[in-house]
Motif scaffolding. Sequence first.
Motif, short mmCIF file in Angstrom:
data_model
loop_
_atom_site.label_atom_id
_atom_site.label_comp_id
_atom_site.label_asym_id
_atom_site.label_seq_id
_atom_site.Cartn_x
_atom_site.Cartn_y
_atom_site.Cartn_z
N LYS A 1 0.85 -1.19 0.00
CA LYS A 1 0.00 0.00 0.00
C LYS A 1 0.89 1.24 0.00
CE LYS A 1 -3.97 -2.05 2.40
NZ LYS A 1 -3.43 -3.43 2.47
N SER A 2 0.47 2.24 -0.75
CA SER A 2 1.26 3.46 -0.85
C SER A 2 1.39 4.13 0.51
CB SER A 2 0.61 4.43 -1.83
OG SER A 2 0.66 3.92 -3.15
N VAL A 3 2.61 4.60 0.78
CA VAL A 3 2.86 5.37 1.99
C VAL A 3 2.47 6.81 1.70
CG1 VAL A 3 4.59 6.12 3.65
CG2 VAL A 3 4.74 3.82 2.63
N PRO A 4 1.48 7.36 2.42
CA PRO A 4 1.01 8.72 2.09
C PRO A 4 2.01 9.79 2.55
CG PRO A 4 -0.10 7.89 4.05
CD PRO A 4 0.74 6.76 3.54
N ASP A 5 1.88 10.93 1.91
CA ASP A 5 2.61 12.14 2.32
C ASP A 5 4.13 11.94 2.34
OD1 ASP A 5 0.12 13.43 2.73
OD2 ASP A 5 -0.01 12.57 4.74
N GLU B 1 17.83 -11.17 1.31
CA GLU B 1 16.93 -10.28 2.04
C GLU B 1 15.54 -10.42 1.43
OE1 GLU B 1 18.09 -6.05 3.59
OE2 GLU B 1 17.18 -5.84 1.61
N PRO B 2 14.83 -11.51 1.77
CA PRO B 2 13.55 -11.80 1.12
C PRO B 2 12.56 -10.65 1.20
CG PRO B 2 14.29 -13.67 2.40
CD PRO B 2 15.22 -12.54 2.73
N LEU B 3 11.88 -10.42 0.08
CA LEU B 3 10.92 -9.32 -0.01
C LEU B 3 9.65 -9.59 0.78
CD1 LEU B 3 10.00 -6.66 -1.43
CD2 LEU B 3 9.19 -8.09 -3.32
N HIS B 4 9.27 -10.86 0.94
CA HIS B 4 7.96 -11.17 1.50
C HIS B 4 7.74 -10.57 2.88
CE1 HIS B 4 10.38 -14.50 3.25
NE2 HIS B 4 9.57 -14.33 4.29
N PHE B 5 8.83 -10.40 3.66
CA PHE B 5 8.69 -9.88 5.02
C PHE B 5 8.25 -8.42 5.01
CE2 PHE B 5 10.38 -8.32 9.11
CZ PHE B 5 9.77 -9.23 9.97
N LEU B 6 8.50 -7.72 3.91
CA LEU B 6 8.17 -6.29 3.83
C LEU B 6 6.77 -6.04 3.28
CD1 LEU B 6 11.57 -5.05 2.34
CD2 LEU B 6 10.85 -4.97 4.74
#
Length: 405
Positions: A159-163, A275-280
């Motif tokens: 999800k986009s981080v706002p601001d 550094e697996p992406l899934h955790f992020l």
Amino acid sequence: MEDDSRSGLEIRPVTPHDLEQFNNLLAYVFQVTAKEVEESGYEDGELERAKRPVLEKSDVIGWWHGDELISQLAVYPCRVNIHGRVFQMGGLTGVGTYPEYAGHGLMHDLVKLALQHMREHQQWISYLYPYSIPFYRKKGWEIMSDHLTFDVKDTQLPKSVPDMPGHVERLEIDDPDVIETYNRFALHNHGAMIRNQLNWDEYWRWEDEDERIAGVYYDENDLPQGYVLYWIADEVFHIKEMVYNTQEARSGLWNFVAAHFSMVEHVKGNIYKNEPLHFLLDDGDIMQTIHPYFMARIVDVAEFLKAYPFVEPDKPVHFVVSDPLAEWNVGVFGLWWDDKGQLHVTDRPVGEAVKIDIATLTTMLMSYRRPSYLAQIERLQASPAAIKLLERIIPMEEPYFSDYF
């Protein structure tokens, strides 16, 4: 091997005048087709011309049968960051032998000469991309980095981080801000190549550069802090590499990728670190693969240890090293620190003993695998006290390496 198996053969340099034979041998051994060359964006003859600077800058040696080049390798001069310290690195590349000359130990001799050459040029470490991991393991190289690939559905994008305080601009892949951002990244990421122009040219060698785009993240002070190199095809957003110097830049770049939600069904890409992406991701149920990528080898143990940035002074310890090719690496290498914290390397067996081969020593000091794990799988022999000491003095950061040569 009988002496007559090398009758009429001699080792001598391969020069830019031998470019056609150099390329022909590589193309045959690795079966690079004309179609693959064309799909990479090269027109007739362009690839040979593009490879000429590599041949001119590298030191290439080969076995010759008269005027025919039959076996070769190149030492590609590079610089890499090892735990914050820049080392000269000898990149082994262009390795190949025509099959009718295989099995006579030709490459064995060339690799020994290459290691001697690296040592003379103070290249205390060597990297290579292995066409056969077992082949290079026998010669003292070991895995030092991973290549992860991922496939994220459009519905799984973060999800986009706002601001966000910064913004992303789409630029050419060779924009100065891309180069400068990578330079800062490389100087702060263990294992990374410190790229010059030739390294950048090799980085893009098998890519169609005209179709690649750079999305650069700028912070609120308009300083470039990260980039994503990408292209879009068949409703897939392909990420060649994402580099960021701040977590703000990482979030901003993923905002940029996610903004393509309506245009793509998948995002596929590369990560050059374990550094697996899934955790992020909120939805971490994504497809990921992990493959060993590059291998490394310490060329000169004593000199590498002298330059290596150990975490802090500690008790004395010594390595008992074996090496299948470099006799100067066989023996005892002791480490001790004086009252001022200065490291000294000696041939005396000071402190605890660690029995280890050159490949294991390399992967351990590159922090690809920790001492305790290597002891557990019996790749080294040492007391529990020695293992704890190594765990304290060897930095923790895993290597990042995204180049190819």
